[in-house]
Design an enzyme around this catalytic site. Sequence first.
Site, PDB file in Angstrom:
ATOM      1  N   GLY A   1       9.305 -10.919  -3.239  1.00 39.57           N
ATOM      2  CA  GLY A   1       9.075 -10.529  -1.853  1.00 39.57           C
ATOM      3  C   GLY A   1       7.745 -10.958  -1.289  1.00 39.57           C
ATOM      4  N   THR A   2       7.167 -12.020  -1.832  1.00 41.02           N
ATOM      5  CA  THR A   2       5.899 -12.519  -1.318  1.00 41.02           C
ATOM      6  C   THR A   2       5.834 -14.020  -1.548  1.00 41.02           C
ATOM      7  OG1 THR A   2       3.477 -12.299  -1.430  1.00 41.02           O
ATOM      8  CG2 THR A   2       4.682 -12.058  -3.487  1.00 41.02           C
ATOM      9  N   SER A   3       5.220 -14.714  -0.621  1.00 44.58           N
ATOM     10  CA  SER A   3       5.119 -16.163  -0.724  1.00 44.58           C
ATOM     11  C   SER A   3       4.169 -16.560  -1.844  1.00 44.58           C
ATOM     12  CB  SER A   3       4.617 -16.750   0.592  1.00 44.58           C
ATOM     13  OG  SER A   3       4.278 -18.110   0.438  1.00 44.58           O
TER      14      SER A   3
ATOM     15  N   HIS B   1      -4.223  -3.882  -2.857  1.00 47.67           N
ATOM     16  CA  HIS B   1      -4.681  -3.666  -1.481  1.00 47.67           C
ATOM     17  C   HIS B   1      -4.894  -2.196  -1.136  1.00 47.67           C
ATOM     18  CE1 HIS B   1      -2.966  -7.838  -0.137  1.00 47.67           C
ATOM     19  NE2 HIS B   1      -4.019  -7.919  -0.930  1.00 47.67           N
TER      20      HIS B   1
ATOM     21  N   VAL C   1       0.822  -1.216   0.000  1.00 43.40           N
ATOM     22  CA  VAL C   1       0.000   0.000   0.000  1.00 43.40           C
ATOM     23  C   VAL C   1       0.854   1.263   0.000  1.00 43.40           C
ATOM     24  CG1 VAL C   1      -1.945  -1.155   1.109  1.00 43.40           C
ATOM     25  CG2 VAL C   1      -0.231  -0.007   2.536  1.00 43.40           C
ATOM     26  N   ASP C   2       2.179   1.116   0.086  1.00 40.02           N
ATOM     27  CA  ASP C   2       3.054   2.290   0.022  1.00 40.02           C
ATOM     28  C   ASP C   2       3.182   2.751  -1.431  1.00 40.02           C
ATOM     29  OD1 ASP C   2       5.422   0.951  -1.303  1.00 40.02           O
ATOM     30  OD2 ASP C   2       5.358  -0.240   0.527  1.00 40.02           O
TER      31      ASP C   2
ATOM     32  N   CYS D   1     -16.794  13.000   6.098  1.00 37.81           N
ATOM     33  CA  CYS D   1     -16.986  13.183   4.661  1.00 37.81           C
ATOM     34  C   CYS D   1     -17.768  14.463   4.376  1.00 37.81           C
ATOM     35  CB  CYS D   1     -17.729  11.971   4.103  1.00 37.81           C
ATOM     36  SG  CYS D   1     -18.127  12.086   2.348  1.00 37.81           S
TER      37      CYS D   1
ATOM     38  N   PRO E   1      14.243 -14.172  -0.292  1.00 35.38           N
ATOM     39  CA  PRO E   1      15.304 -14.808   0.506  1.00 35.38           C
ATOM     40  C   PRO E   1      14.823 -16.046   1.241  1.00 35.38           C
ATOM     41  CG  PRO E   1      14.571 -12.750   1.518  1.00 35.38           C
ATOM     42  CD  PRO E   1      13.954 -12.805   0.161  1.00 35.38           C
ATOM     43  N   ASN E   2      13.503 -16.174   1.408  1.00 33.03           N
ATOM     44  CA  ASN E   2      12.916 -17.361   2.020  1.00 33.03           C
ATOM     45  C   ASN E   2      12.029 -18.049   0.995  1.00 33.03           C
ATOM     46  OD1 ASN E   2      13.932 -16.783   4.772  1.00 33.03           O
ATOM     47  ND2 ASN E   2      12.523 -15.046   4.655  1.00 33.03           N
TER      48      ASN E   2
END
Length: 267
Positions: free
Chosen positions: A209-211, A131, A116-117, A169, A236-237
Site C-alpha cells: 500500500g505504498t509506492s 511517522h 499513524v492510525d 503541557c 493496486p497501482n
Amino acid sequence: MVAELSPKLIAEVHRAAKLLAVRPQICILTGAGISAESGIPTFRDKQTGLWEHYRAEDLASPTAFARDPHLVWSWYQWRRQLVHDKKPNPAHYALAQWQQDAKNHKQHFTLVTQNVDDLHEQAGSEAIHLHGHLWRNRCHDCGTLYQNESAALDSSKKAISFDDRVITCQQCDGYIRPDIVWFGEALPIGAWQTAEEAAANCDVFISIGTSSLVYPAAGLAQLAQQNGATVIEINPNPTPNTIVDITLAANAGVTMPLLMQKVTALA
C-alpha cells in the site's frame, strides 16, 4: 474474494508464498493504501467540509503550528473523528496472524508502518511507527507525552475528547500537539534504526500500500535489495520500479489472506 484475482496474479501469489515459506527473515512496510481499504482517507486526499480550502501539507508542519496552534489542533481533532470508528480489514488481520505464527516457526518478522492510525494494533500486531501515533499527544516544546490522553486511549478511544481547544503541557506550559512526524521534522531515531536494521538483514522485503519510489519506503526497499533480499510489492497501482521482483497488483485486503493461506499450506 479470490475470484477477483486473475489467474496470472494468483500464480504470482503462489510464487511469493513459496519464497516466504522458507525464508527466515521478513520485513514488511505498510503505507496509506492498507488503511484506505478500511475507509481512512489518505493524507493526500482532498480536504472536505471546513477544511476544503487547506492543503494537508500546509497544516502538518512546525511552522503552521507555531503560526496558529488552534488551527492545526482543530484539524487533527477533525482527522481523529474521521478515523475514530474505523476497523482493521482482512490485510491487517492476515499480517497479525502471520506475525503470531512466525514466532512458532522460527521466522523473524518485523512490521514497519508509515501510518499513524492504530489499525495494526487493533488487529493484534506489534508495529514500528515511522511517522508517529495519531492517538498520542506530546508537548511541542519539551516533548513530554500528554499522559491524560494516553491513559484514555489505553481504556477506550471513546474516552478521548475531540474538543478543539488547545491544551498546555503540565511540565513547561508549552502547547500540546499530536505525536506525529510533521513536514520538516526527522523520523524518530529508534524507529528508523529498527526499520533499517530489519530491511538490511531480511530475506524478503514486502511493501504494502505504498509506492516504492517515495521515501522512506524507497530507501528501505533499496537497502533490502542491495543486501540480497527479494522485494515484493502489494499495491493496486504498481510502481514502475526495477528493484521490485514480484508485483501483486491488487488490494491488500484481497491479496494478503490468500498469500497467508498459501504460506501456511507450504510451511
